[in-house]
Design a protein around this motif. Structure first.
Motif, PDB file in Angstrom:
ATOM      1  N   TYR A  22       0.846  -1.183   0.000  1.00  0.00           N
ATOM      2  CA  TYR A  22       0.000   0.000   0.000  1.00  0.00           C
ATOM      3  C   TYR A  22       0.889   1.243   0.000  1.00  0.00           C
ATOM      4  O   TYR A  22       1.731   1.419   0.883  1.00  0.00           O
ATOM      5  CB  TYR A  22      -0.934  -0.008   1.208  1.00  0.00           C
ATOM      6  N   ASP A  23       0.716   2.095  -1.017  1.00  0.00           N
ATOM      7  CA  ASP A  23       1.554   3.279  -1.181  1.00  0.00           C
ATOM      8  C   ASP A  23       1.481   4.186   0.044  1.00  0.00           C
ATOM      9  O   ASP A  23       0.387   4.518   0.512  1.00  0.00           O
ATOM     10  CB  ASP A  23       1.146   4.054  -2.435  1.00  0.00           C
ATOM     11  N   GLY A  24       2.658   4.531   0.571  1.00  0.00           N
ATOM     12  CA  GLY A  24       2.743   5.407   1.736  1.00  0.00           C
ATOM     13  C   GLY A  24       2.600   4.685   3.062  1.00  0.00           C
ATOM     14  O   GLY A  24       2.681   5.314   4.106  1.00  0.00           O
ATOM     15  N   TRP A  25       2.375   3.385   3.046  1.00  0.00           N
ATOM     16  CA  TRP A  25       2.218   2.599   4.269  1.00  0.00           C
ATOM     17  C   TRP A  25       3.525   1.869   4.579  1.00  0.00           C
ATOM     18  O   TRP A  25       4.319   1.567   3.700  1.00  0.00           O
ATOM     19  CB  TRP A  25       1.125   1.556   4.105  1.00  0.00           C
ATOM     20  N   ASN A  26       3.714   1.511   5.828  1.00  0.00           N
ATOM     21  CA  ASN A  26       4.849   0.702   6.243  1.00  0.00           C
ATOM     22  C   ASN A  26       4.721  -0.692   5.613  1.00  0.00           C
ATOM     23  O   ASN A  26       3.616  -1.207   5.463  1.00  0.00           O
ATOM     24  CB  ASN A  26       4.829   0.587   7.773  1.00  0.00           C
ATOM     25  N   LYS A  27       5.859  -1.312   5.275  1.00  0.00           N
ATOM     26  CA  LYS A  27       5.847  -2.648   4.662  1.00  0.00           C
ATOM     27  C   LYS A  27       5.174  -3.697   5.554  1.00  0.00           C
ATOM     28  O   LYS A  27       4.772  -4.751   5.075  1.00  0.00           O
ATOM     29  CB  LYS A  27       7.262  -3.090   4.310  1.00  0.00           C
ATOM     30  N   HIS A  28       5.053  -3.399   6.815  1.00  0.00           N
ATOM     31  CA  HIS A  28       4.353  -4.301   7.740  1.00  0.00           C
ATOM     32  C   HIS A  28       2.941  -4.615   7.238  1.00  0.00           C
ATOM     33  O   HIS A  28       2.396  -5.686   7.516  1.00  0.00           O
ATOM     34  CB  HIS A  28       4.295  -3.653   9.131  1.00  0.00           C
ATOM     35  N   TRP A  29       2.340  -3.695   6.494  1.00  0.00           N
ATOM     36  CA  TRP A  29       0.969  -3.849   6.014  1.00  0.00           C
ATOM     37  C   TRP A  29       0.890  -4.562   4.664  1.00  0.00           C
ATOM     38  O   TRP A  29      -0.216  -4.819   4.161  1.00  0.00           O
ATOM     39  CB  TRP A  29       0.290  -2.488   5.928  1.00  0.00           C
TER      40      TRP A  29
END
Length: 75
Positions: A56-63
């Motif tokens: 998800y663009d702008g989200w941490n890779k955790h998501w």
């Protein structure tokens, strides 16, 4: 845990790696990027499922998560 790749020729994925898409996270659509694609057999071994690892663009890779084609749309 990442899905296992199915060892059986090329398949026709609707989306390519690094393609910008819209992806459902719960009931909401978010801008995302395809990171990886895999195809695997369903538990009943009767169908094969195409999965996409989306970021998800702008989200941490955790998501980042694996989604079926039904939860990904062309941007």
């Amino acid at each position: 845990m990442a899905p296992h790749k199915v060892a059986n020729g090329a398949s026709n994925f609707l989306f390519d790696k690094e393609e910008s898409v819209l992806a459902f996270h719960g009931p909401l659509l978010h801008e995302a990027t395809i990171e990886e694609t895999v195809e695997r057999e369903a538990p009943d071994s009767k169908i094969r499922v195409r999965l996409y690892l989306v970021h998800y663009d702008g989200w941490n890779k955790h998501w980042d998560e694996w989604l079926p084609e039904s939860r990904v749309l062309k941007a």
